[in-house]
Write a protein that holds these residues in place. Structure first.
Motif, PDB file in Angstrom:
ATOM      1  N   GLN A 148       2.787  42.770   0.512  1.00  0.00           N
ATOM      2  CA  GLN A 148       2.977  41.539  -0.305  1.00  0.00           C
ATOM      3  C   GLN A 148       4.341  40.750  -0.326  1.00  0.00           C
TER       4      GLN A 148
ATOM      5  N   VAL B  38       2.895  38.956   3.322  1.00  0.00           N
ATOM      6  CA  VAL B  38       2.285  37.749   2.640  1.00  0.00           C
ATOM      7  C   VAL B  38       3.301  36.780   2.237  1.00  0.00           C
ATOM      8  N   THR B  39       4.346  36.955   1.769  1.00  0.00           N
ATOM      9  CA  THR B  39       5.440  36.025   1.559  1.00  0.00           C
ATOM     10  C   THR B  39       5.896  35.074   2.690  1.00  0.00           C
TER      11      THR B  39
ATOM     12  N   LEU C  15       3.199  32.709   3.075  1.00  0.00           N
ATOM     13  CA  LEU C  15       3.251  31.808   1.967  1.00  0.00           C
ATOM     14  C   LEU C  15       4.426  30.737   2.356  1.00  0.00           C
TER      15      LEU C  15
ATOM     16  N   LEU D  55      -2.459  32.610   5.947  1.00  0.00           N
ATOM     17  CA  LEU D  55      -2.006  32.945   4.803  1.00  0.00           C
ATOM     18  C   LEU D  55      -3.430  33.909   4.143  1.00  0.00           C
TER      19      LEU D  55
ATOM     20  N   GLN E 208      -3.609  37.781   3.506  1.00  0.00           N
ATOM     21  CA  GLN E 208      -3.845  38.369   2.185  1.00  0.00           C
ATOM     22  C   GLN E 208      -5.007  39.148   2.025  1.00  0.00           C
TER      23      GLN E 208
ATOM     24  N   ALA F  68      -4.289  42.636   3.437  1.00  0.00           N
ATOM     25  CA  ALA F  68      -3.549  43.485   2.636  1.00  0.00           C
ATOM     26  C   ALA F  68      -4.446  43.826   1.585  1.00  0.00           C
TER      27      ALA F  68
ATOM     28  N   VAL G  91      -8.708  38.929  -3.669  1.00  0.00           N
ATOM     29  CA  VAL G  91      -7.881  38.321  -2.739  1.00  0.00           C
ATOM     30  C   VAL G  91      -7.182  37.210  -3.425  1.00  0.00           C
TER      31      VAL G  91
ATOM     32  N   THR H 206      -4.686  38.070  -6.116  1.00  0.00           N
ATOM     33  CA  THR H 206      -3.468  38.793  -5.581  1.00  0.00           C
ATOM     34  C   THR H 206      -2.705  37.764  -4.953  1.00  0.00           C
ATOM     35  N   LEU H 207      -3.376  36.728  -4.282  1.00  0.00           N
ATOM     36  CA  LEU H 207      -2.319  35.634  -3.837  1.00  0.00           C
ATOM     37  C   LEU H 207      -1.883  34.878  -5.022  1.00  0.00           C
TER      38      LEU H 207
ATOM     39  N   THR I  86       1.177  36.543  -6.366  1.00  0.00           N
ATOM     40  CA  THR I  86       2.061  36.577  -5.322  1.00  0.00           C
ATOM     41  C   THR I  86       2.895  35.307  -5.488  1.00  0.00           C
TER      42      THR I  86
END
Length: 177
Positions: free
Chosen positions: A13, A17-18, A21, A70, A74, A77, A100, A103-104, A107
């Protein structure tokens, strides 16, 4: 096993993912593409975004390839965390898609809460400093702070807009959880 889930989840994350993002957010906030951190984000995400860009053209100013990348990262993950037992409630495809997206969203909220904390700390410690990190944080946070500043102007030289935005983002985070 909980420690392994924590480490893997945090790495996925916070790091992976960041970064993707940021690939989506930086063009939306019109961040300087010559900034070293912006260039690093672009270089790190290009292996997935560039092949997708051949298939998914941008729609206006929105880079659809970056958004799909993205979502892919995600989803991967969440799938990995599900395999490690981090999401025991995911049994159907609909629950997976929900996990998904939730969680996104969490985040994104956590990212902005952290960015706003950094913004505030930098404004106290080194106001007006010209560094790549400070410029990037400023560019990312200003679109959130500007509308609040119109409603609540600085009081006696203290800008409390970041505090109100952090409280609002944290309330959203709690509501989603």
């Amino acid at each position: 096993m909980d420690a392994i889930r924590f480490i893997v989840g945090t790495l996925l994350q916070v790091l992976l993912v960041t970064v993707f993002l940021l690939r989506v957010l930086l063009p939306l906030v019109r961040a300087d593409s010559r900034n070293q951190l912006s260039q690093a984000v672009i270089r790190m995400t290009n292996p997935l975004v560039l092949p997708l860009r051949r298939v998914l053209p941008p729609i206006g100013k929105v880079d659809t390839a970056s958004i799909v990348a993205l979502l892919i990262v995600q989803a991967a993950a969440v799938a990995l965390m599900w395999l490690l037992g981090g999401y025991p409630f995911v049994y159907t495809p609909a629950q997976f898609v929900t996990a998904v997206f939730l969680t996104l969203i969490r985040t994104i909220l956590n990212f902005y809460i952290f960015a706003l904390f950094l913004y505030v700390i930098l404004s106290w410690i080194a106001p007006g400093t010209h560094s790549p990190g400070a410029a990037l944080i400023d560019t990312l946070c200003e679109p959130l702070l500007r509308p609040v500043r119109r409603i609540i102007p600085p009081l006696g030289g203290f800008d409390l807009s970041a505090l109100f935005v952090i409280i609002g983002l944290q309330a959203l985070n709690i509501a989603i959880t």
